[in-house]
Scaffold this motif. Structure first.
Motif, PDB file in Angstrom:
ATOM      1  N   ALA A 291       0.809  -1.225   0.000  1.00 26.28           N
ATOM      2  CA  ALA A 291       0.000   0.000   0.000  1.00 26.28           C
ATOM      3  C   ALA A 291       0.843   1.276   0.000  1.00 26.28           C
ATOM      4  N   PRO A 292       1.856   1.433   0.892  1.00 28.12           N
ATOM      5  CA  PRO A 292       2.674   2.657   0.829  1.00 28.12           C
ATOM      6  C   PRO A 292       3.410   2.795  -0.501  1.00 28.12           C
ATOM      7  N   MET A 293       3.835   1.666  -1.093  1.00 25.52           N
ATOM      8  CA  MET A 293       4.514   1.731  -2.394  1.00 25.52           C
ATOM      9  C   MET A 293       3.570   2.226  -3.483  1.00 25.52           C
ATOM     10  N   ILE A 294       2.315   1.778  -3.432  1.00 25.00           N
ATOM     11  CA  ILE A 294       1.331   2.222  -4.423  1.00 25.00           C
ATOM     12  C   ILE A 294       1.139   3.731  -4.329  1.00 25.00           C
ATOM     13  N   VAL A 295       0.916   4.226  -3.112  1.00 20.91           N
ATOM     14  CA  VAL A 295       0.675   5.661  -2.917  1.00 20.91           C
ATOM     15  C   VAL A 295       1.896   6.477  -3.307  1.00 20.91           C
ATOM     16  N   LEU A 296       3.075   6.061  -2.848  1.00 19.35           N
ATOM     17  CA  LEU A 296       4.297   6.806  -3.138  1.00 19.35           C
ATOM     18  C   LEU A 296       4.559   6.869  -4.643  1.00 19.35           C
ATOM     19  N   THR A 297       4.484   5.725  -5.327  1.00 21.29           N
ATOM     20  CA  THR A 297       4.774   5.694  -6.759  1.00 21.29           C
ATOM     21  C   THR A 297       3.758   6.511  -7.542  1.00 21.29           C
ATOM     22  N   ALA A 298       2.472   6.353  -7.218  1.00 20.94           N
ATOM     23  CA  ALA A 298       1.431   7.076  -7.952  1.00 20.94           C
ATOM     24  C   ALA A 298       1.590   8.581  -7.807  1.00 20.94           C
ATOM     25  N   LEU A 299       1.840   9.046  -6.588  1.00 16.91           N
ATOM     26  CA  LEU A 299       1.941  10.484  -6.364  1.00 16.91           C
ATOM     27  C   LEU A 299       3.224  11.062  -6.943  1.00 16.91           C
ATOM     28  N   VAL A 300       4.354  10.412  -6.666  1.00 19.59           N
ATOM     29  CA  VAL A 300       5.634  10.957  -7.120  1.00 19.59           C
ATOM     30  C   VAL A 300       5.724  10.951  -8.646  1.00 19.59           C
ATOM     31  N   VAL A 301       5.449   9.811  -9.266  1.00 16.52           N
ATOM     32  CA  VAL A 301       5.551   9.726 -10.724  1.00 16.52           C
ATOM     33  C   VAL A 301       4.470  10.568 -11.395  1.00 16.52           C
ATOM     34  N   GLY A 302       3.231  10.484 -10.880  1.00 16.32           N
ATOM     35  CA  GLY A 302       2.140  11.241 -11.484  1.00 16.32           C
ATOM     36  C   GLY A 302       2.371  12.737 -11.432  1.00 16.32           C
ATOM     37  N   LEU A 303       2.714  13.274 -10.254  1.00 18.78           N
ATOM     38  CA  LEU A 303       2.921  14.717 -10.115  1.00 18.78           C
ATOM     39  C   LEU A 303       4.133  15.185 -10.907  1.00 18.78           C
ATOM     40  N   THR A 304       5.228  14.424 -10.856  1.00 20.36           N
ATOM     41  CA  THR A 304       6.434  14.814 -11.597  1.00 20.36           C
ATOM     42  C   THR A 304       6.170  14.827 -13.103  1.00 20.36           C
ATOM     43  N   ALA A 305       5.490  13.812 -13.595  1.00 17.23           N
ATOM     44  CA  ALA A 305       5.187  13.746 -15.027  1.00 17.23           C
ATOM     45  C   ALA A 305       4.269  14.884 -15.453  1.00 17.23           C
ATOM     46  N   MET A 306       3.283  15.212 -14.625  1.00 12.76           N
ATOM     47  CA  MET A 306       2.358  16.296 -14.988  1.00 12.76           C
ATOM     48  C   MET A 306       3.052  17.656 -15.005  1.00 12.76           C
ATOM     49  N   LEU A 307       3.900  17.911 -14.008  1.00  8.90           N
ATOM     50  CA  LEU A 307       4.625  19.180 -13.991  1.00  8.90           C
ATOM     51  C   LEU A 307       5.594  19.273 -15.165  1.00  8.90           C
ATOM     52  N   GLY A 308       6.278  18.163 -15.462  1.00 12.43           N
ATOM     53  CA  GLY A 308       7.186  18.155 -16.607  1.00 12.43           C
ATOM     54  C   GLY A 308       6.443  18.333 -17.918  1.00 12.43           C
ATOM     55  N   THR A 309       5.277  17.718 -18.035  1.00 15.74           N
ATOM     56  CA  THR A 309       4.474  17.856 -19.247  1.00 15.74           C
ATOM     57  C   THR A 309       3.974  19.281 -19.400  1.00 15.74           C
ATOM     58  N   GLN A 310       3.602  19.906 -18.278  1.00 14.20           N
ATOM     59  CA  GLN A 310       3.160  21.295 -18.346  1.00 14.20           C
ATOM     60  C   GLN A 310       4.285  22.203 -18.834  1.00 14.20           C
ATOM     61  N   ALA A 311       5.491  21.989 -18.308  1.00 15.66           N
ATOM     62  CA  ALA A 311       6.629  22.800 -18.743  1.00 15.66           C
ATOM     63  C   ALA A 311       6.915  22.584 -20.228  1.00 15.66           C
TER      64      ALA A 311
END
Length: 642
Positions: A291-311
């Motif tokens: 469960a912690p791995m699911i939350v950590l991976t989803a948030l870190v990868v998802g947020l980083t990818a979205m911010l990078g895509t926005q840039a």
């Protein structure tokens, strides 16, 4: 009685206690640093523009730390909840015996909630102490990433300590409440014999919460590709959170099902087959670790990818809007020489000077409120600007941008600026009354230009010293390479193609994004790692008899350790894989929406580090825990009964 239980079974509570300690420390440190960001220290003699940038930096740091505190609370409640539920499940025989001897359900609830209060109080005490060095670590992160100036210092506030105690007890109670109610509803004989409700891992609450979150996630994904870019960003953020929570709630069901996908690996030998069987059978254990791995991976990868895509999308949008081949960075005085270079057909210069502009907002929420802008203000010649840009105002015309008429840029599109709005600018120590004559559409780029004022408003000496960016349009029939060489021969500044100039803007924005993510999720990631280690330690401690039986059936100690290691690797693979699945769903709007995959920024390096880190942490923890659990001779453990 609660205190006695806490002392006797401290190994079960150690992980939850550590979780509360780190959670309180994160919240306390974030609040102390955030208070410091509300009192910016501007050195004497700082120019108005530099002072404005420092104020913006402090304001941004305060918002960032507020999000860090909220994220820490979310992770604390989530991790304490999963840890406490696992702890209660390990104690179900004790609780059943208590019920059999006459204990009522309210008494069980009182016992467990009292343990949670003790847990929260002790965690608050440890968090207050740990919060002091963590406060300076956060300050170091902010200054080293240049989010705030190096002179920044946090502010100590004793009132925050009261909030720390409340936060610690609140985290413990909120995290333990669901597990407490569930434990009180189990019948004594069911718990003693591990049948009925006691044997159910998927409770009604987990079903309702998990299914509703996944249903909401599916609904958001279905409309993600039908909205504009900014809409897809907001929906993607919701998908990351809701998807991670949904899969984590259903992890006792999802993780063992995903374990069937590892069946091909059972061909490597009996130890691999045993590891896969244990993964599917130990539902609580696997779910608590994944469960912690699911939350950590989803948030870190998802947020980083979205911010990078926005840039990346912002840079692509800027590049598409420019009609030209080169961008020259120089001073205002040198920019005047560019138009006379042979082969140059047209130029447009943006002058960045120390200008402050105050306008009256006209949006519904902030109508009538004055707002001051100190950065992102450029002086232009509207006619030149029109020849080198495809953008056109959504309200008003560029011809009206002269005299006292200003152009509202894309950076102010969401700030309630309307055509006809009155404004006052401070230029060269003088105040000038202005009026918004036209307004450009918004853009996905962060820190986009806020306002354009007529170049004639700048005093000559101020215009000459200003930083200038000049877009150069090569004349028809002229060689672009020759024109670029002539511009370089002038030695007035940096000459770049529009693509490289746009790429540099994207790189700068991405650097800022990385700094934000380091502060926002860096310590939170360490927090999730603690949760994974804690779950594995509790599970390993409670599997001593299982390991002993395995050794008595013919396995050596080394083989038991290897089997547990393979099981931990499988859980890590499933946890990270499910987290990446959520992140992929969050990016669906960018893959299949109007923007397409051309602007998608996938953080491959981050993903690789997450995968390697998950395997390393789970592997090392599994080996150490299993070796500790197999030190006692197997005959002694196999015969033991609680």
């Amino acid at each position: 009685m609660s205190w006695s239980t806490f002392r006797e079974r401290w190994t079960l509570f150690a992980g939850a206690l550590l979780t509360v300690v780190v959670g309180v420390a994160l919240v306390q440190a974030s609040m102390m640093v955030m208070i410091g960001s509300q009192h910016p220290r501007i050195p004497a003699g700082t120019s108005p523009r530099a002072a404005a940038e420092m104020r913006d930096a402090y304001e941004g740091a305060g918002s960032l730390l507020g999000m860090t505190a909220m994220l820490a609370c979310f992770l604390a409640v989530f991790i304490v909840g999963s840890t406490f539920a696992f702890t209660v499940a390990q104690r179900r025989a004790d609780l059943a015996l208590l019920r059999t001897l006459g204990g009522s359900r309210p008494q069980v609830v009182t016992l467990l909630l009292s343990e949670a209060v003790i847990l929260g109080a002790l965690g608050s005490a440890g968090g207050i102490v740990l919060g002091v060095p963590l406060m300076w670590i956060q300050t170091l992160l902010l200054t080293s990433t240049k989010i705030v100036p190096g002179s920044f210092e946090p502010v100590w506030d004793n009132g925050v300590l009261i909030g720390s105690v409340c936060a610690g007890i609140g985290m413990a109670l909120a995290g333990s409440f669901a597990a407490t109610l569930r434990a009180s509803r189990v019948r004594p004989l069911e718990a003693l014999r591990d049948i009925g409700r006691a044997s159910r891992v998927m409770t009604p609450g987990r079903w309702i919460w998990g299914v509703s979150m996944l249903a909401l996630t599916a609904a958001m994904v279905s409309v993600e590709g039908k909205v504009d870019f900014l809409g897809a960003m907001m929906i993607g953020l919701g998908v990351s959170f809701c998807g991670a929570i949904g899969l984590s709630s259903l992890s006792p069901l999802v993780v063992p099902l995903a374990g069937h996908l590892l069946r091909p690996f059972t061909r490597f030998g009996p130890l691999a087959e045993l590891a896969q069987a244990n993964l599917r059978d130990g539902k609580r254990r696997a779910a608590a670790t994944a469960a912690p791995m699911i939350v950590l991976t989803a948030l870190v990868v998802g947020l980083t990818a979205m911010l990078g895509t926005q840039a990346k999308a912002g840079g692509a949008q800027v590049e598409r809007n420019i009609i030209g081949q080169y961008v020259v960075t120089s001073t205002g005085a040198d920019a005047g020489r560019i138009a006379s270079v042979p082969g140059v057909g047209a130029t447009s210069t943006n002058l960045a000077a120390d200008i402050t502009l105050t306008y009256v907002r006209s949006d519904a929420d902030e109508r009538g409120r004055r707002q001051t802008v100190r950065s992102g203000i450029y002086a232009i010649d509207a006619a030149d600007w029109a020849r080198t840009h495809k953008q056109r105002p959504v309200s008003g015309t560029l011809e009206a941008v002269h005299g006292k008429g200003v152009l509202a840029g894309p950076g102010s599109a969401e700030d309630g600026v309307r055509r006809g709005a009155k404004a006052v600018a401070e230029i060269g120590g003088k105040k000038v009354k202005l009026e918004v004559a036209a307004r450009l559409p918004g853009t996905v780029e962060n820190n986009a230009d806020a306002f354009y004022i007529p170049r004639t408003l700048l005093p000559p000496d101020m215009a000459a010293k200003a930083e200038a960016e000049t877009i150069v349009q090569v004349a028809p029939g002229a060689s672009a390479a020759d024109v670029a060489q002539r511009l370089r021969d002038l030695r007035i500044g940096k000459v770049q193609t529009v693509a490289k100039w746009s790429g540099a803007r994207v790189a700068k924005q991405q650097e800022q994004n990385d700094s934000v993510m380091m502060v926002l999720l860096g310590l939170s990631a360490a927090y999730a790692v603690v949760a994974v280690i804690n779950a594995m330690i509790i599970a390993g401690t409670e599997r001593r008899r299982e390991f002993a039986v395995a050794r008595l059936t013919g396995l050596s100690r080394r083989q038991v350790v290897r089997s547990a290691l393979l099981e931990a690797a499988g859980v890590a693979l499933i946890g990270v894989g499910l987290g990446l699945l959520v992140a992929l769903a969050a990016l669906g709007g960018f893959l299949f929406g109007p923007s397409g995959a051309a602007v998608l920024a996938v953080p491959w390096t981050l993903i690789a580090l997450l995968v390697l880190g998950a395997f390393a942490i789970s592997g090392v923890t599994s080996v150490l825990t299993t070796r500790a659990a197999t030190r006692v001779p197997p005959v002694a453990l196999a015969a033991a009964r609680e």
